[in-house]
Write a protein that holds these residues in place. Structure first.
Motif, mmCIF file in Angstrom:
data_model
loop_
_atom_site.group_PDB
_atom_site.id
_atom_site.type_symbol
_atom_site.label_atom_id
_atom_site.label_comp_id
_atom_site.label_asym_id
_atom_site.label_seq_id
_atom_site.Cartn_x
_atom_site.Cartn_y
_atom_site.Cartn_z
ATOM 1 N N LEU A 163 0.864 -1.188 0.000
ATOM 2 C CA LEU A 163 0.000 0.000 0.000
ATOM 3 C C LEU A 163 0.897 1.235 0.000
ATOM 4 O O LEU A 163 1.957 1.230 0.620
ATOM 5 N N ASP A 164 0.442 2.282 -0.679
ATOM 6 C CA ASP A 164 1.180 3.547 -0.721
ATOM 7 C C ASP A 164 0.205 4.664 -0.355
ATOM 8 O O ASP A 164 -0.850 4.796 -0.984
ATOM 9 N N LYS A 165 0.560 5.453 0.665
ATOM 10 C CA LYS A 165 -0.334 6.520 1.159
ATOM 11 C C LYS A 165 -0.811 7.450 0.034
ATOM 12 O O LYS A 165 -1.915 7.990 0.090
ATOM 13 N N GLU A 166 0.039 7.606 -0.997
ATOM 14 C CA GLU A 166 -0.339 8.503 -2.092
ATOM 15 C C GLU A 166 -1.379 7.890 -3.038
ATOM 16 O O GLU A 166 -1.900 8.567 -3.907
ATOM 17 N N HIS A 167 -1.625 6.584 -2.901
ATOM 18 C CA HIS A 167 -2.579 5.906 -3.792
ATOM 19 C C HIS A 167 -3.574 5.073 -2.977
ATOM 20 O O HIS A 167 -3.480 3.847 -2.940
ATOM 21 N N PRO A 168 -4.518 5.732 -2.316
ATOM 22 C CA PRO A 168 -5.397 5.021 -1.381
ATOM 23 C C PRO A 168 -6.401 4.063 -2.022
ATOM 24 O O PRO A 168 -7.129 3.384 -1.301
ATOM 25 N N ASP A 169 -6.441 3.985 -3.358
ATOM 26 C CA ASP A 169 -7.348 3.043 -4.021
ATOM 27 C C ASP A 169 -6.599 1.860 -4.607
ATOM 28 O O ASP A 169 -7.177 1.104 -5.392
ATOM 29 N N GLU A 170 -5.336 1.700 -4.240
ATOM 30 C CA GLU A 170 -4.489 0.770 -4.992
ATOM 31 C C GLU A 170 -3.684 -0.187 -4.113
ATOM 32 O O GLU A 170 -3.227 0.166 -3.037
ATOM 33 N N ILE A 171 -3.534 -1.418 -4.638
ATOM 34 C CA ILE A 171 -2.569 -2.368 -4.079
ATOM 35 C C ILE A 171 -1.648 -2.766 -5.225
ATOM 36 O O ILE A 171 -2.113 -3.040 -6.336
ATOM 37 N N ILE A 172 -0.346 -2.806 -4.951
ATOM 38 C CA ILE A 172 0.572 -3.379 -5.929
ATOM 39 C C ILE A 172 1.050 -4.716 -5.365
ATOM 40 O O ILE A 172 1.410 -4.814 -4.183
ATOM 41 N N ALA A 173 1.002 -5.745 -6.211
ATOM 42 C CA ALA A 173 1.380 -7.092 -5.760
ATOM 43 C C ALA A 173 2.365 -7.679 -6.758
ATOM 44 O O ALA A 173 2.305 -7.364 -7.952
ATOM 45 N N ALA A 174 3.276 -8.499 -6.267
ATOM 46 C CA ALA A 174 4.254 -9.119 -7.172
ATOM 47 C C ALA A 174 4.653 -10.477 -6.630
ATOM 48 O O ALA A 174 4.507 -10.743 -5.433
ATOM 49 N N ARG A 175 5.158 -11.323 -7.521
ATOM 50 C CA ARG A 175 5.593 -12.639 -7.051
ATOM 51 C C ARG A 175 6.810 -13.163 -7.804
ATOM 52 O O ARG A 175 7.028 -12.831 -8.974
ATOM 53 N N LYS A 176 7.603 -13.940 -7.064
ATOM 54 C CA LYS A 176 8.680 -14.729 -7.653
ATOM 55 C C LYS A 176 8.869 -15.947 -6.754
ATOM 56 O O LYS A 176 9.192 -15.799 -5.561
ATOM 57 N N SER A 177 8.603 -17.107 -7.274
ATOM 58 C CA SER A 177 8.759 -18.377 -6.549
ATOM 59 C C SER A 177 7.853 -18.516 -5.327
ATOM 60 O O SER A 177 8.130 -19.315 -4.443
ATOM 61 N N SER A 178 6.838 -17.696 -5.202
ATOM 62 C CA SER A 178 5.839 -17.825 -4.139
ATOM 63 C C SER A 178 4.493 -17.517 -4.773
ATOM 64 O O SER A 178 4.388 -16.529 -5.504
ATOM 65 N N PRO A 179 3.476 -18.319 -4.498
ATOM 66 C CA PRO A 179 2.212 -18.133 -5.227
ATOM 67 C C PRO A 179 1.424 -16.890 -4.832
ATOM 68 O O PRO A 179 1.515 -16.425 -3.692
ATOM 69 N N LEU A 180 0.663 -16.372 -5.776
ATOM 70 C CA LEU A 180 -0.212 -15.227 -5.530
ATOM 71 C C LEU A 180 -1.338 -15.235 -6.565
ATOM 72 O O LEU A 180 -1.078 -15.407 -7.756
ATOM 73 N N VAL A 181 -2.559 -15.062 -6.072
ATOM 74 C CA VAL A 181 -3.730 -15.155 -6.930
ATOM 75 C C VAL A 181 -4.569 -13.881 -6.786
ATOM 76 O O VAL A 181 -4.772 -13.399 -5.673
ATOM 77 N N VAL A 182 -5.048 -13.342 -7.910
ATOM 78 C CA VAL A 182 -5.940 -12.182 -7.874
ATOM 79 C C VAL A 182 -7.338 -12.657 -8.249
ATOM 80 O O VAL A 182 -7.513 -13.369 -9.248
ATOM 81 N N GLY A 183 -8.335 -12.286 -7.457
ATOM 82 C CA GLY A 183 -9.731 -12.582 -7.765
ATOM 83 C C GLY A 183 -10.398 -11.306 -8.262
ATOM 84 O O GLY A 183 -10.234 -10.238 -7.666
ATOM 85 N N ILE A 184 -11.133 -11.421 -9.369
ATOM 86 C CA ILE A 184 -11.788 -10.241 -9.936
ATOM 87 C C ILE A 184 -13.294 -10.369 -9.737
ATOM 88 O O ILE A 184 -13.936 -11.263 -10.286
ATOM 89 N N GLY A 185 -13.852 -9.489 -8.907
ATOM 90 C CA GLY A 185 -15.294 -9.493 -8.663
ATOM 91 C C GLY A 185 -15.940 -8.319 -9.391
ATOM 92 O O GLY A 185 -15.313 -7.674 -10.231
#
Ligand code: GLU
Length: 231
Positions: A163-185
């Motif tokens: 999270l970045d205080k300057e972007h209160p509507d946003e999450i930035i996510a990243a992965r390398k060798s560890s799983p991560l899944v985004v769900g779109i509703g």
């Protein structure tokens, strides 16, 4: 292994995050925490122990209120299980949860300390978040670019959500060798280490590939790029 969760939408994010983390408990952990945009400020609640301890703490101290947040269950690799070493880490401007290991954290930490950075925890994760902050401020770039620059210097494995205080509507996510899944509703996004916490909300899921960075923004389409910005 540990668990990562994230939420962007209209629901009370603390509730979604605790629910998601409860479904990731099977992965094992020693502490838990969340960070939520609460009236424009990043509010963090975290503690050593079970998720139930975190819920109790929030019942006593007040739960962060807001619709964008990240959560974590930690399995300590660098620094003992403690309240301070629990995730999220950061300085209320840039805040991170991280699953994995930053192998070159000692070298990076020394470099940052020479530039005046002070560390509160003994985790490798705090080095990564300070590096992102350093990249952002010194290069005067966006959070996405700062994350790309920082990850370019990191050796190791990670799934991260920021999270970045300057972007209160946003999450930035990243992965390398560890799983991560985004769900779109419908007008909402979920983030988790696996699809288990997401399936009750949506069946539209995107499994991030190694080296991918997701920009999850309220009201916008999911954007996925790599370290060099290729979509
Ligand atoms: N290496 C990080 C730490 O020790 C993250 C551990 C994890 O994957 O939970 O805090």
């Amino acid at each position: 292994m540990c668990g990562i969760a994230g939420y962007v939408g209209d629901r009370e994010s603390a509730d979604v995050l605790v629910d998601a983390l409860s479904k990731l408990e099977y992965r094992g952990y020693d502490s838990a925490g969340i960070a939520v945009f609460d009236h424009g400020n990043i509010k963090v609640k975290k503690c050593k122990g079970r998720l139930a301890n975190l819920v109790e703490k929030m019942d006593e101290e007040g739960k962060p209120q807001g619709h964008v947040g990240i959560g974590h269950t930690r399995w300590a690799t660098h620094g003992e299980p403690s309240d301070i070493n629990s995730h999220p880490h950061g300085n209320k401007r840039v805040t991170i949860v991280h699953n994995g290991i930053i192998e070159n954290y000692a070298t990076l930490k020394e470099k940052l300390q020479k530039k005046g950075f002070i560390f509160k925890s003994s985790t490798d994760t705090e080095v990564l978040v300070q590096l992102i902050e350093y990249m952002k401020v010194t290069n005067q770039v966006s959070l996405l670019t700062a994350v790309q620059l920082a990850l370019g210097e990191v050796i190791g494995a990670y799934a991260i959500a920021i999270l970045d205080k300057e972007h209160p509507d946003e999450i930035i996510a990243a992965r390398k060798s560890s799983p991560l899944v985004v769900g779109i509703g419908a007008d909402e996004f979920f983030l988790a280490s696996d699809a288990t916490p997401i399936v009750e909300y949506t069946d539209k899921v995107v499994y991030l590939e190694d080296g991918e960075i997701a920009v999850i923004n309220r009201g916008k389409e999911l954007k996925v790029v790599d370290l060099s910005n290729v979509e």
